[in-house]
Design an enzyme around this catalytic site. Structure first.
Site, PDB file in Angstrom:
ATOM      1  N   SER A 133       0.907  -1.112  -0.114  1.00 24.00           N
ATOM      2  CA  SER A 133      -0.045  -0.098   0.058  1.00 24.00           C
ATOM      3  C   SER A 133       0.941   1.193  -0.044  1.00 24.00           C
ATOM      4  O   SER A 133       2.185   1.314   0.683  1.00 24.00           O
ATOM      5  CB  SER A 133      -0.822  -0.091   1.431  1.00 24.00           C
ATOM      6  OG  SER A 133      -1.324   1.359   1.418  1.00 24.00           O
ATOM      7  N   TYR A 159      -2.904  -0.530  10.437  1.00 25.27           N
ATOM      8  CA  TYR A 159      -3.075  -1.140   9.122  1.00 25.27           C
ATOM      9  C   TYR A 159      -1.931  -0.848   8.325  1.00 25.27           C
ATOM     10  O   TYR A 159      -1.076  -1.686   7.804  1.00 25.27           O
ATOM     11  CB  TYR A 159      -4.372  -0.688   8.555  1.00 25.27           C
ATOM     12  CG  TYR A 159      -4.039  -1.039   7.080  1.00 25.27           C
ATOM     13  CD1 TYR A 159      -4.346  -2.292   6.692  1.00 25.27           C
ATOM     14  CD2 TYR A 159      -4.109   0.133   6.104  1.00 25.27           C
ATOM     15  CE1 TYR A 159      -4.402  -2.369   5.190  1.00 25.27           C
ATOM     16  CE2 TYR A 159      -4.143  -0.080   4.726  1.00 25.27           C
ATOM     17  CZ  TYR A 159      -4.170  -1.621   4.379  1.00 25.27           C
ATOM     18  OH  TYR A 159      -4.262  -1.732   2.996  1.00 25.27           O
ATOM     19  N   LYS A 163       1.643  -3.166   6.936  1.00 28.07           N
ATOM     20  CA  LYS A 163       2.010  -3.310   5.457  1.00 28.07           C
ATOM     21  C   LYS A 163       3.568  -3.074   5.493  1.00 28.07           C
ATOM     22  O   LYS A 163       4.293  -3.709   4.729  1.00 28.07           O
ATOM     23  CB  LYS A 163       1.375  -2.207   4.435  1.00 28.07           C
ATOM     24  CG  LYS A 163      -0.262  -2.670   4.204  1.00 28.07           C
ATOM     25  CD  LYS A 163      -0.438  -3.808   3.286  1.00 28.07           C
ATOM     26  CE  LYS A 163      -1.629  -4.274   3.195  1.00 28.07           C
ATOM     27  NZ  LYS A 163      -1.738  -5.462   2.311  1.00 28.07           N
TER      28      LYS A 163
END
Length: 352
Positions: A133, A159, A163
């Site tokens: 991401s 989150y 990543k």
């Protein structure tokens, strides 16, 4: 015989679109998904998205309901098939949920990836394309963002940190063991759906991302759109994002898969259009595509929101021979087709 490609999280939004492209390019995807974010229709064992992929392609999809956190079940999949590569989409993905329940995100996203890597090593499979991401870049130091931009600084939610930590795991792995061929695909802002309108983004609960929320306002599921912040240093004061059609994104995965044997170690690529649109521009584009009014109100900025984030996709064009082709208006047209054909997503029993 077609190559077996393990697709983790293949019942999800981006995974399902990539499975369509894998089938259309002659690969044999094996989808594993724990269905935590997937709708399984009554009387069926496979998610609705998988059944619809079969309708689109005319091909039977190999599907296993497996949680990557259960290593024994995952090992049974590796025992059954000889994979040439892995596409790793699986993981929890709600920014807001990750803030309120960070330990669950670290446990699931990191634990699942470590189990996957250990199974790959045990079965001598070293090719993987990872769904990363643009959040790994944190607060942009320059625009547009290319792959040499620093990563890991100023990431504002767990989150995004998962990543980044997974990228770090892969980078360390590639340094330690030369046989690995790893491609990290850093997405910007996926929008849209397959042209058939049969598969698309189906958030469980209120959408976290702008365009699915806009679509749900247009269809009548949500009363009004809140635009968080209108005082950014951007042309109209609202945040600017690099929106990319999900079908373009899926094609980027096929390009990466075809290129992976040329990779030595671990390599990152941006998947974006290179052009930023403001929230108000995106809302206006959707109004034109849907011919619906989108009532909105301005609200205070959310913690961690950024003003302008858009990609430099030059490297993917040069090395993967990939370019995003579809415009914002096309993204909105396809999203609206999905939303009108599926007012409540994959669950026909849910009320608007």
């Amino acid at each position: 015989m077609s190559e077996y490609i393990l697709v983790t999280g293949g019942a999800g939004y981006i995974g399902s679109h990539t499975v369509v492209d894998l089938l259309e390019n002659g690969f044999c995807p094996v989808v594993v998904d724990n269905c935590v974010n997937a709708i399984v229709a009554e009387g069926h064992k496979t998610p609705e998205s998988i059944r619809r992929i079969e309708t689109i392609t005319g091909e039977k999809v190999i599907f296993h309901n497996v949680d990557l956190c259960n290593k024994k079940d995952l090992e049974s999949i590796f025992e059954k098939y000889k994979f040439s590569a892995i596409m790793h989409f699986a993981g929890l993905k709600s920014v807001n949920e990750s803030v309120s329940n960070p330990m669950n995100y670290y446990e699931v996203n990191l634990g699942a990836t470590i189990n996957l890597i250990e199974c790959m090593k045990a079965y001598n499979i070293f090719n993987i394309v990872f769904s990363s991401s643009a959040t790994v870049y944190g607060i942009p130091e320059r625009l547009p963002i290319d792959e040499s931009h620093p990563v890991g600084n100023g990431i504002t939610n767990p989150y995004g940190k998962t990543k980044y930590f997974i990228e770090e795991i892969f980078r360390d792995l590639a340094k330690a063991e030369s046989q690995w061929k790893i491609i990290l695909l850093r997405y910007f802002n996926p929008v849209g759906s397959h042209v058939s309108g049969l598969i698309g983004e189906d958030p469980q609960g209120p959408p976290n991302n702008l365009m699915p929320y806009v679509a749900q306002v247009a269809i009548g599921r949500r009363p009004i759109l809140s635009i968080f912040g209108n005082d950014y240093d951007t042309p109209d004061g609202t945040g600017v994002r690099d929106f990319i059609h999900v079908v373009d994104l899926a094609k980027g995965h096929i390009s990466a898969l075809k290129h992976i044997n040329e990779v030595c170690g671990c390599k990152a690529y941006n998947l974006g259009t290179g052009k930023g649109y403001s929230v108000l521009e995106a809302v206006e584009a959707f109004k034109e595509a849907s011919n619906k009014d989108i009532p909105y109100k301005f609200a205070p900025r959310r913690l961690g929101d950024l003003g302008d984030v858009h990609a430099d996709p030059t490297l993917a064009k040069k090395e993967l021979n990939w370019t995003a082709n579809w415009s914002l208006s096309r993204m909105c047209e396809d999203l609206w087709r999905w939303q009108t054909m599926n007012p409540t997503g994959y669950n026909p029993n849910e009320k608007i």
